[in-house]
Design a protein around this motif. Structure first.
Motif, PDB file in Angstrom:
ATOM      1  N   PHE A   1      19.876  -1.577  -5.902  1.00 12.82           N
ATOM      2  CA  PHE A   1      19.148  -1.504  -4.636  1.00 12.82           C
ATOM      3  C   PHE A   1      17.843  -2.268  -4.754  1.00 12.82           C
ATOM      4  N   HIS A   2      17.678  -3.266  -3.901  1.00 11.18           N
ATOM      5  CA  HIS A   2      16.469  -4.084  -3.869  1.00 11.18           C
ATOM      6  C   HIS A   2      15.529  -3.553  -2.799  1.00 11.18           C
ATOM      7  N   SER A   3      14.316  -3.255  -3.228  1.00 10.38           N
ATOM      8  CA  SER A   3      13.263  -2.936  -2.278  1.00 10.38           C
ATOM      9  C   SER A   3      11.927  -3.314  -2.892  1.00 10.38           C
ATOM     10  N   CYS A   4      11.240  -4.203  -2.241  1.00 12.04           N
ATOM     11  CA  CYS A   4       9.903  -4.581  -2.677  1.00 12.04           C
ATOM     12  C   CYS A   4       8.918  -3.487  -2.287  1.00 12.04           C
ATOM     13  N   GLY A   5       7.726  -3.606  -2.870  1.00 10.84           N
ATOM     14  CA  GLY A   5       6.613  -2.793  -2.433  1.00 10.84           C
ATOM     15  C   GLY A   5       6.459  -1.460  -3.124  1.00 10.84           C
ATOM     16  N   SER A   6       5.573  -0.683  -2.561  1.00 13.09           N
ATOM     17  CA  SER A   6       5.203   0.632  -3.066  1.00 13.09           C
ATOM     18  C   SER A   6       6.193   1.662  -2.541  1.00 13.09           C
ATOM     19  N   ILE A   7       7.220   1.928  -3.335  1.00 12.76           N
ATOM     20  CA  ILE A   7       8.284   2.832  -2.884  1.00 12.76           C
ATOM     21  C   ILE A   7       8.393   4.100  -3.727  1.00 12.76           C
ATOM     22  N   PHE A   8       7.410   4.350  -4.589  1.00 14.96           N
ATOM     23  CA  PHE A   8       7.491   5.520  -5.464  1.00 14.96           C
ATOM     24  C   PHE A   8       7.899   6.793  -4.716  1.00 14.96           C
TER      25      PHE A   8
ATOM     26  N   GLU B   1       0.788  -1.237   0.000  1.00 10.55           N
ATOM     27  CA  GLU B   1       0.000   0.000   0.000  1.00 10.55           C
ATOM     28  C   GLU B   1       0.818   1.285   0.000  1.00 10.55           C
ATOM     29  N   GLY B   2       2.074   1.205   0.360  1.00  8.82           N
ATOM     30  CA  GLY B   2       2.889   2.415   0.423  1.00  8.82           C
ATOM     31  C   GLY B   2       4.191   2.153   1.141  1.00  8.82           C
ATOM     32  N   PRO B   3       5.016   3.195   1.265  1.00  6.58           N
ATOM     33  CA  PRO B   3       6.277   3.039   1.985  1.00  6.58           C
ATOM     34  C   PRO B   3       6.042   2.701   3.456  1.00  6.58           C
ATOM     35  N   GLN B   4       6.989   1.973   4.040  1.00  7.06           N
ATOM     36  CA  GLN B   4       6.898   1.657   5.465  1.00  7.06           C
ATOM     37  C   GLN B   4       7.226   2.869   6.329  1.00  7.06           C
ATOM     38  N   ILE B   5       7.982   3.808   5.740  1.00  6.16           N
ATOM     39  CA  ILE B   5       8.325   5.042   6.444  1.00  6.16           C
ATOM     40  C   ILE B   5       8.118   6.201   5.475  1.00  6.16           C
ATOM     41  N   SER B   6       7.970   7.379   6.014  1.00  2.00           N
ATOM     42  CA  SER B   6       7.771   8.565   5.175  1.00  2.00           C
ATOM     43  C   SER B   6       9.093   8.981   4.530  1.00  2.00           C
ATOM     44  N   PRO B   7       9.028   9.723   3.418  1.00  2.07           N
ATOM     45  CA  PRO B   7      10.270  10.252   2.841  1.00  2.07           C
ATOM     46  C   PRO B   7      11.044  11.096   3.846  1.00  2.07           C
ATOM     47  N   GLN B   8      10.341  11.850   4.678  1.00  3.57           N
ATOM     48  CA  GLN B   8      11.016  12.666   5.695  1.00  3.57           C
ATOM     49  C   GLN B   8      11.789  11.776   6.678  1.00  3.57           C
ATOM     50  N   MET B   9      11.169  10.702   7.129  1.00  2.26           N
ATOM     51  CA  MET B   9      11.834   9.794   8.055  1.00  2.26           C
ATOM     52  C   MET B   9      13.023   9.099   7.367  1.00  2.26           C
ATOM     53  N   PHE B  10      12.850   8.734   6.090  1.00  2.00           N
ATOM     54  CA  PHE B  10      13.963   8.144   5.346  1.00  2.00           C
ATOM     55  C   PHE B  10      15.136   9.123   5.314  1.00  2.00           C
ATOM     56  N   ARG B  11      14.867  10.387   4.977  1.00  6.02           N
ATOM     57  CA  ARG B  11      15.936  11.391   4.920  1.00  6.02           C
ATOM     58  C   ARG B  11      16.618  11.547   6.278  1.00  6.02           C
ATOM     59  N   GLU B  12      15.818  11.567   7.327  1.00  4.67           N
ATOM     60  CA  GLU B  12      16.357  11.828   8.667  1.00  4.67           C
ATOM     61  C   GLU B  12      17.176  10.671   9.226  1.00  4.67           C
ATOM     62  N   PHE B  13      16.725   9.441   9.011  1.00  2.00           N
ATOM     63  CA  PHE B  13      17.351   8.307   9.688  1.00  2.00           C
ATOM     64  C   PHE B  13      18.169   7.378   8.795  1.00  2.00           C
ATOM     65  N   TYR B  14      17.879   7.321   7.514  1.00  2.00           N
ATOM     66  CA  TYR B  14      18.507   6.298   6.664  1.00  2.00           C
ATOM     67  C   TYR B  14      19.360   6.830   5.525  1.00  2.00           C
ATOM     68  N   LYS B  15      18.930   7.895   4.899  1.00  2.00           N
ATOM     69  CA  LYS B  15      19.573   8.341   3.668  1.00  2.00           C
ATOM     70  C   LYS B  15      21.068   8.573   3.837  1.00  2.00           C
ATOM     71  N   HIS B  16      21.452   9.281   4.868  1.00  2.00           N
ATOM     72  CA  HIS B  16      22.878   9.586   5.046  1.00  2.00           C
ATOM     73  C   HIS B  16      23.707   8.316   5.283  1.00  2.00           C
ATOM     74  N   ARG B  17      23.117   7.312   5.898  1.00  5.80           N
ATOM     75  CA  ARG B  17      23.838   6.053   6.104  1.00  5.80           C
ATOM     76  C   ARG B  17      24.059   5.333   4.774  1.00  5.80           C
ATOM     77  N   TRP B  18      23.006   5.297   3.925  1.00  2.07           N
ATOM     78  CA  TRP B  18      23.160   4.690   2.604  1.00  2.07           C
ATOM     79  C   TRP B  18      24.166   5.480   1.773  1.00  2.07           C
ATOM     80  N   GLU B  19      24.130   6.801   1.855  1.00  2.04           N
ATOM     81  CA  GLU B  19      25.084   7.625   1.105  1.00  2.04           C
ATOM     82  C   GLU B  19      26.521   7.267   1.485  1.00  2.04           C
TER      83      GLU B  19
END
Length: 165
Positions: free
Chosen positions: A50-57, A16-34
């Protein structure tokens, strides 16, 4: 020099959608992946898969900005993962490795001719201009008729050559 693709994964989406919001991704995950992707880039010329199932648009822009080159599996049956919208929005920036056949709703249940048309349509959407590696959306399930698997790969072989027909 021998490794062309380095794979990572983190299933960020549900049906149905992302498990986390884009804002939460930016805050907690993006810099680690970078940071991880920068290490790969520093030591190789490999593409970042990068593998990610689901609704990640809503997260794809963030993933591209973080440094991915390839998105997989391209779960076209998940909400918001419309192939035409994906190609239009991100087709110049990322390679779609997957999305060639819906393994949830089409491959197990359709007739072989319907599978061929399904695959042909998706190739016509994703392949123009490059940036597409044909693969089914995900693992082919045990209840999938063998003739449908054959129809899928035959269609990919026939219609997935340039120029796209």
């Amino acid at each position: 020099d021998y490794v062309h693709v380095v794979g990572f994964g983190d299933d960020l989406g549900t049906e149905e959608g992302p498990q986390i919001s884009p804002q939460m991704f930016r805050e907690f995950y993006k810099h680690r992946w970078e940071e991880i992707f920068k290490i790969v880039r520093k030591h190789s010329k490999a593409y970042i898969f990068f593998h990610s199932c689901g609704s990640i648009f809503p997260l794809i822009r963030e993933l591209i900005d973080a440094g991915i080159d390839i998105i997989n599996p391209v779960q076209i049956s998940a909400k918001g993962m419309d192939p035409e919208k994906l190609k239009k929005e991100y087709g110049e920036q990322v390679t779609f490795w997957g999305g060639g056949a819906d393994t949830q709703h089409v491959l197990p249940f359709a007739k072989p001719g319907e599978v061929v048309e399904h695959v042909r349509k998706l190739i016509r959407i994703f392949a123009p201009g490059g940036g597409f590696v044909f693969a089914p959306v995900h693992n082919i399930q045990p209840n999938t008729p063998a003739e449908n698997v054959l129809a899928m790969y035959r269609a990919a072989y026939e219609y997935g050559r340039y120029p796209i027909r």
